[in-house]
Design a protein around this motif. Structure first.
Motif, PDB file in Angstrom:
ATOM      1  N   GLY A 159       0.792  -1.217   0.000  1.00 42.57           N
ATOM      2  CA  GLY A 159       0.000   0.000   0.000  1.00 42.57           C
ATOM      3  C   GLY A 159       0.822   1.263   0.000  1.00 42.57           C
ATOM      4  O   GLY A 159       0.349   2.316   0.406  1.00 42.57           O
ATOM      5  N   PHE A 177      -0.853   4.115  -2.001  1.00 42.19           N
ATOM      6  CA  PHE A 177      -2.211   4.571  -1.713  1.00 42.19           C
ATOM      7  C   PHE A 177      -2.266   6.088  -1.577  1.00 42.19           C
ATOM      8  O   PHE A 177      -1.349   6.700  -1.050  1.00 42.19           O
ATOM      9  CB  PHE A 177      -2.727   3.939  -0.420  1.00 42.19           C
ATOM     10  N   ASN A 205      -8.555   3.511  -4.848  1.00 37.75           N
ATOM     11  CA  ASN A 205      -7.173   3.092  -4.608  1.00 37.75           C
ATOM     12  C   ASN A 205      -6.836   1.759  -5.255  1.00 37.75           C
ATOM     13  O   ASN A 205      -5.693   1.514  -5.608  1.00 37.75           O
ATOM     14  CB  ASN A 205      -6.882   3.031  -3.111  1.00 37.75           C
ATOM     15  N   ASN A 231      -3.584   1.960  -7.350  1.00 35.98           N
ATOM     16  CA  ASN A 231      -2.460   1.113  -6.977  1.00 35.98           C
ATOM     17  C   ASN A 231      -2.227   0.014  -8.009  1.00 35.98           C
ATOM     18  O   ASN A 231      -1.089  -0.339  -8.319  1.00 35.98           O
ATOM     19  CB  ASN A 231      -2.741   0.507  -5.594  1.00 35.98           C
ATOM     20  N   ARG A 240      -5.588  -1.270   5.621  1.00 36.00           N
ATOM     21  CA  ARG A 240      -4.741  -0.804   4.515  1.00 36.00           C
ATOM     22  C   ARG A 240      -3.830  -1.920   4.027  1.00 36.00           C
ATOM     23  O   ARG A 240      -3.703  -2.159   2.837  1.00 36.00           O
ATOM     24  CB  ARG A 240      -3.844   0.348   4.980  1.00 36.00           C
ATOM     25  N   GLY A 253      -3.665  -3.691   0.451  1.00 37.88           N
ATOM     26  CA  GLY A 253      -2.410  -3.688  -0.315  1.00 37.88           C
ATOM     27  C   GLY A 253      -1.998  -5.094  -0.707  1.00 37.88           C
ATOM     28  O   GLY A 253      -1.606  -5.352  -1.847  1.00 37.88           O
TER      29      GLY A 253
END
Lengths: 243, 265
Positions: free
Chosen positions: A99, A102, A111, A115, A155, A159
């Motif tokens: 992440g 982000f 995101n 990402n 998060r 990720g």
């Protein structure tokens, strides 16, 4: 014998260590006029050569400052080596810091696309895998919430889910992934083991001899930027443990 | 991330592969800028419009003799200048701001700079609507020459990309360029005849306008939008040459130093 997918030849990485970091024009000019612009050359890696064949799982062992992270950065293309050659064949996915790309003002959904784009995925691919990512990260109810309101575990989960949704041919792992709570950690380990079983090539950096022994079949031992020993994981680990 | 390469030529080769990333970066910049503001994207209309109204009230009294349509005169200058200023400033910081991700994942780094510039370009293109509205409101003539404006706008984009890449590369190594550039931009703003007629400047200083490529681009745009006349050949030539030179310089410097960025961010 498989063919080599990562080939590293005489790679060296040099840094200039200055006594004080000069990062502005004013100081640079002053120091230049006073002839104080001294740099100390420092080789973080020197004469590194090895090959990884398809399906190999290579562990990289070494103390802090041995050059492990630098090596990973060179292999994942983030850094360009000062000297030497590097050949990489196949889709490489780095699982370094989850992440990192982000945007905290962006929602979870946005995101995923941002990402994903940074990791080089296409829009069609992300559309197709969107549900899978959300499902795996277990954050369906939060997809329209800005990431800044996510917990650090959420998060990291997101990720991880984005990074591992592809079927990489080469996976680069830095340390073991301790993501989220115990339950999710199990799940992420299972996912990585699943990728391992599919016969992908892995480059794995760790301080833990146990993990390298368990997960890898080959190993390299780095010390102060040089290869001390490389070969069978068991052998290298035993020697490393003795030292 | 296909990395069967030897690092060379990734400048061009990777462009198509990361096109989607560029789109996402542009979208991100625009979305984030206007998120949580009630009027959203309308700010990009309102800002130049309100400034124009204020300055028109103040300056039309002073310069009304020399400038025939002050609102349009001012807006063309302001829009061109704002795009250059915002785009180059944004690009200047683009590498440093994205430092965390640049250290982790390989992406052609110029994408971050281009993303900022193009997102500003989208805002610029939208704010041209304001210009047209003001042209209608002030009964300006719509001539075929308005279409010619595409040429200076393209040159402006090239110039901004070049300056942006150059600044982005230099600022990574010398952080105080950010502050120096802020002062420079203010100077440039006053030196580009945005809200005053160039003719009020004494003859011996007129060469400053002739040297200023941004002023050249602004006058070309005014030729199209305001005066409805063909470009001055000299001005067009100067604007083209300086845009091409800055673009090449920006690309060369960025390309030469991009591998060292990571050691300094």
């Amino acid at each position: 014998m498989g063919k080599s997918v990562i080939k590293v030849e005489n790679v060296g990485m040099q840094f200039n260590l200055s006594q004080e970091k000069v990062d502005n024009l004013k100081e640079y000019v002053i120091k230049m006029l006073k002839r104080e612009l001294l740099f100390q050359e420092f080789w973080a890696l020197k004469n590194i050569s090895f090959e990884i064949e398809k399906g190999d799982r290579m562990g990289v062992l070494g103390l802090n400052g041995a050059g492990k992270s630098t090596l990973l950065k060179i292999i994942s293309g983030v850094m360009k080596p000062t000297e030497g050659n590097l050949e990489i064949k196949g889709k490489l996915v780095p699982l370094l810091e989850l992440g990192a790309g982000f945007d905290s003002n962006y929602t979870g959904r946005e995101n995923i696309y941002l990402n994903g784009a940074i990791l080089g995925y296409t829009k069609e691919f992300l559309d197709e895998k969107y549900d899978e990512i959300v499902e795996f990260a277990e954050i369906r109810d939060f997809m329209d919430v800005p990431i800044k309101n996510f917990s650090s575990g959420m998060r990291a989960r997101l990720g991880f889910a984005i990074a591992t949704v592809v079927e990489p041919e080469i996976l680069v792992l830095d340390e073991v992934l301790s993501v989220g709570d115990a339950k999710f950690r199990q799940k992420s380990e299972a996912r990585i083991m699943e990728l391992f079983d599919e016969g992908i090539t892995v480059l794995f950096v760790s301080h833990s001899i146990e993990q390298v022994k368990r997960l890898c079949n080959k190993a390299i031992w780095l010390e102060k930027g040089k290869i001390v020993m490389q070969g069978d994981a068991e052998e290298v680990c035993n020697k490393y443990a003795e030292s | 991330m296909e990395i069967s390469k030897k690092f060379e030529h990734r400048f061009i080769v990777n462009f198509s592969k990361y096109q989607y990333l560029l789109k996402e970066l542009i979208k991100r910049d625009i979305k984030i800028k206007y998120r949580r503001s009630v009027l959203g994207i309308f700010w990009s209309f309102l800002n130049p419009l309100l400034t124009m109204v204020v300055l028109t009230i103040i300056f039309s009294a002073i310069f009304s003799m020399t400038i025939e349509n002050f609102p349009v005169y001012f807006l063309t200058g302001k829009l061109v200048f704002d795009f250059f200023a915002q785009g180059s400033k944004g690009a200047m910081m683009s590498i440093i701001r994205n430092g965390a991700i640049i250290k982790k994942v390989y992406v052609p780094k110029y994408m971050y700079s281009l993303g900022v510039i193009f997102s500003n370009f989208v805002t610029f293109a939208l704010s041209l609507i304001v210009l047209f509205m003001v042209m209608i409101a002030t009964h300006a003539d719509f001539t075929i020459y308005i279409l010619y404006a595409i040429l200076p706008i393209l040159l402006l984009l090239m110039f901004t990309i070049g300056a942006g890449l150059l600044l982005a590369a230099l600022t990574v190594f010398f952080r105080d360029i950010e502050h120096l550039y802020g002062v420079f931009i203010t100077m440039l703003m006053y030196g580009s005849a945005i809200f005053y007629p160039a003719s009020i400047i004494p003859q011996q200083y007129q060469f400053l306008f002739n040297l200023n490529p941004i002023y050249a681009l602004i006058s070309l745009c005014r030729d199209s939008f305001l005066y409805g006349q063909a470009f001055n050949t000299g001005t067009l030539l100067y604007a083209s040459i300086s845009s091409v030179i800055i673009l090449i310089l920006g690309i060369v410097v960025f390309y030469k130093y991009q591998d060292k960025f990571i050691l300094n961010i």
